[in-house]
Scaffold this active site. Sequence first.
Site, PDB file in Angstrom:
ATOM      1  N   ALA A   1       0.847  -1.197   0.000  1.00  0.00           N
ATOM      2  CA  ALA A   1       0.000   0.000   0.000  1.00  0.00           C
ATOM      3  C   ALA A   1       0.881   1.245   0.000  1.00  0.00           C
ATOM      4  CB  ALA A   1      -0.919   0.007   1.221  1.00  0.00           C
ATOM      5  N   ASP A   2       0.340   2.300  -0.560  1.00  0.00           N
ATOM      6  CA  ASP A   2       1.027   3.583  -0.519  1.00  0.00           C
ATOM      7  C   ASP A   2      -0.013   4.690  -0.513  1.00  0.00           C
ATOM      8  OD1 ASP A   2       3.674   4.978  -0.591  1.00  0.00           O
ATOM      9  OD2 ASP A   2       2.719   5.946  -2.306  1.00  0.00           O
TER      10      ASP A   2
END
Length: 191
Positions: free
Chosen positions: A69-70
């Site tokens: 995730a970012d």
Amino acid sequence: MKLILASISPRREELLRKAGYDFEVRPSGVDEGEPGAGELPEDFARRAARAKALAVASALPAGNWVLGADTVVTLDGLVLQKPAGPAEAARMLRLLAGRTHQVITAICLVKAPDHIHALTHETTQVTFAELSDEDIRAYIATPEPYDKAGGYAVQGLASKFVTHIAGSHSNVVGLPIALLRRVLTSREAHP
């Protein structure tokens, strides 16, 4: 099978734990870098989430599920990453004050070693109140802004700055839990 979180974010860990997911943490070691010339903020976030998930998945036995995730904060196309220090945190808060910005979190689900099952993102609109110089000085004197995209934590002291959220609150914290549920459910339907 247990989910592997390719992140050291305590906020993502807490969100997953509260949502009842069984997972373990494996840091990716991937540097998110900077957006490329002309790269849209959501494409930058997706690229970083993909790189994180693949980096961890490539080191695991086949069949393990890895989540990368970012999160990025963007205003007028400008990506506001984690501030390097007080001056940068203050600059970001001045930009956000009295305006609506977007928080984009990309998630990538990979079946080890390298099968990308899902790569998607969620965008949430966040509106800040006007901030005084004293508001900003007091906030950047705390440790809170320095490891967060956009230089603030919606779940922390900065919650008093937020006048409106349109979309997923957990997305602003760092992981869109409802979107993740849909992705994981689709994984179970199509192993």
